[in-house]
Motif scaffolding. Sequence first.
Motif, PDB file in Angstrom:
ATOM      1  N   LYS A   7       0.853  -1.132   0.002  1.00 14.02           N
ATOM      2  CA  LYS A   7       0.137  -0.033  -0.065  1.00 14.02           C
ATOM      3  C   LYS A   7       0.910   1.192  -0.079  1.00 14.02           C
ATOM      4  O   LYS A   7       0.467   2.144  -0.448  1.00 14.02           O
ATOM      5  N   TYR A  10       2.286   1.457  -3.628  1.00 10.25           N
ATOM      6  CA  TYR A  10       1.257   1.759  -4.509  1.00 10.25           C
ATOM      7  C   TYR A  10       0.246   2.422  -3.964  1.00 10.25           C
ATOM      8  O   TYR A  10      -0.676   2.007  -3.412  1.00 10.25           O
ATOM      9  N   TRP A  12      -2.101   4.166  -4.964  1.00  8.17           N
ATOM     10  CA  TRP A  12      -3.623   4.047  -5.649  1.00  8.17           C
ATOM     11  C   TRP A  12      -4.306   3.018  -5.188  1.00  8.17           C
ATOM     12  O   TRP A  12      -5.375   2.614  -5.199  1.00  8.17           O
ATOM     13  N   ARG A  13      -3.758   2.243  -4.140  1.00 10.77           N
ATOM     14  CA  ARG A  13      -4.361   1.124  -3.728  1.00 10.77           C
ATOM     15  C   ARG A  13      -5.342   1.534  -2.546  1.00 10.77           C
ATOM     16  O   ARG A  13      -4.880   2.255  -1.569  1.00 10.77           O
ATOM     17  N   GLU A  17      -5.932  -6.831   0.205  1.00 10.84           N
ATOM     18  CA  GLU A  17      -5.614  -7.894  -0.550  1.00 10.84           C
ATOM     19  C   GLU A  17      -6.714  -8.864  -0.772  1.00 10.84           C
ATOM     20  O   GLU A  17      -7.111  -9.303   0.252  1.00 10.84           O
ATOM     21  N   ARG A  50     -12.750  -3.865  -7.712  1.00  8.50           N
ATOM     22  CA  ARG A  50     -11.598  -3.127  -7.690  1.00  8.50           C
ATOM     23  C   ARG A  50     -10.527  -3.689  -6.964  1.00  8.50           C
ATOM     24  O   ARG A  50      -9.329  -3.585  -7.492  1.00  8.50           O
ATOM     25  N   GLU A  54      -6.651  -4.329  -8.568  1.00  9.14           N
ATOM     26  CA  GLU A  54      -5.305  -3.923  -7.632  1.00  9.14           C
ATOM     27  C   GLU A  54      -4.424  -5.055  -7.609  1.00  9.14           C
ATOM     28  O   GLU A  54      -3.181  -4.829  -7.916  1.00  9.14           O
ATOM     29  N   TRP A  55      -4.895  -6.111  -7.538  1.00  7.50           N
ATOM     30  CA  TRP A  55      -4.055  -7.473  -7.467  1.00  7.50           C
ATOM     31  C   TRP A  55      -3.272  -7.811  -8.527  1.00  7.50           C
ATOM     32  O   TRP A  55      -2.223  -8.151  -8.799  1.00  7.50           O
ATOM     33  N   LEU A  95      -6.733   4.585 -10.560  1.00 15.31           N
ATOM     34  CA  LEU A  95      -5.741   3.132 -10.906  1.00 15.31           C
ATOM     35  C   LEU A  95      -4.914   3.718 -12.116  1.00 15.31           C
ATOM     36  O   LEU A  95      -5.386   4.150 -13.023  1.00 15.31           O
ATOM     37  N   THR A 132      -8.683   8.159 -13.586  1.00 11.69           N
ATOM     38  CA  THR A 132      -7.778   7.052 -14.006  1.00 11.69           C
ATOM     39  C   THR A 132      -6.934   7.336 -15.013  1.00 11.69           C
ATOM     40  O   THR A 132      -7.191   8.020 -16.007  1.00 11.69           O
TER      41      THR A 132
END
Length: 448
Positions: A7, A10, A12-13, A17, A50, A54-55, A95, A132
Amino acid sequence: MQEQANKTQYSWRTEPEIDFERQKFLTQRIAVQPDIQRGIYAFKDVKLTRADIEWLLITYEKGRGPIDWNDRKQRRLLGLDVRGADLRQVDLRNLPLARLWGGLTREEWNLTTLEQRYMAGVHLEGADLSETHLEGAVLQGAHLEGATLRGTHLEEANLFRAYLKEAYLRAVHLEQAKLRGTRMEGAYLPEAHLQGADLRNTFFDNASSLEGVTLSDKKLGCALLADVHWGSVNLSVVNWVQVRILGDEDKVRQRERDRQRGTVREKGKLLEDYHEAVRANRQLANAMRAQGMNEEAVPFAYRAQVLQRKVLWRQVLWGQVEALPTDVQHKGLWQQVQALRWRILKFAAFIFSRFLDVLAGYGYKPGRSLFIYLLTIVLFATCYYLSGHLSAREALIFSVTSFHGRGFLPGPFSLSNPVTALAALEAVMGLFIEISFIATFTQRFFGR
């Protein structure tokens, strides 16, 4: 700890998870080999969240992560493949989805059926894509109806025939995006950035808001506007002063430069581009006139006439098969004579077009007619004065009389006198100039 580190790395997370079972499922789906003919894709009809996206971004390309649009080398790569996926109503704000693969590429599109194209399009109806990063995304035929794209970065994205009906596109960045044939009926587009975008055949019906839209700048040029369906959209809210030339004409100029360098040899294709540029200017001028924007329409109507003249000249100059009507190509002697006759007619049309431009700017530049009128009066008055028969004042009056009088000449001049011949010539020239005056002022002040 690992999740907290991710986090931090990144920013944007926003989601926790996904669990191991979900990771395993997505890993299995990624391994699916796409088959365009059968409509098989990794996430076809799979509902993604989402957290899933993200993953997938974090683990993309064995942990390399999302594509960085600022790295020009990565712009050639294709990003996350979500063709056919279900992302309806999903929050995807902020994202990093540059080069997202959400539809067929142009090469694939040309080789597929309508059903195959539909199956490849990602479903983003109602999704929130505000701010985005979708630069260079392949969204050809994608479904974005009702989506929110406030401030979204779609520079150089391919949205060919995408569906953006009633989408919220305030301040969206679509610089140099491919939007040809896109359905944007009812879309909300205030302050959108469309410099250099390809808007040909785009549908703007049902009063899409274009207030504050930027269509052109010095760096990227203007959007391409041939065959745009403006519908009832209000064009008066657009700042047309900033638009020097349409992108369609700029495209032609670039092709001309390429041809001069020897990189483009298809003259027939170049002529098609010229016709498209003529059409773009003419259609925009007509749409403006329909909304009472007569003054704003003048520059574009004039450019259409100038480009049409250039078409005529190239048809005459090249004399190639591409420039001739199909019914006179590859035929016998008689057809060749007909082709020559066709070229002569084109040359005559070119000369007449050039004459109208010089005389009155095709009716859009009344100052030219006034200048030529005064110049003609003065030149002929000078000739009459130099003949030695009239004083300067008499020569000027005689010139005006000859110009408007059509042969009613004062004074003792016989038909054999050279002054009479000059007066007759001036009368003929005066007829054409007066006609141009009438046409110019009708065009300029009555919008005819």
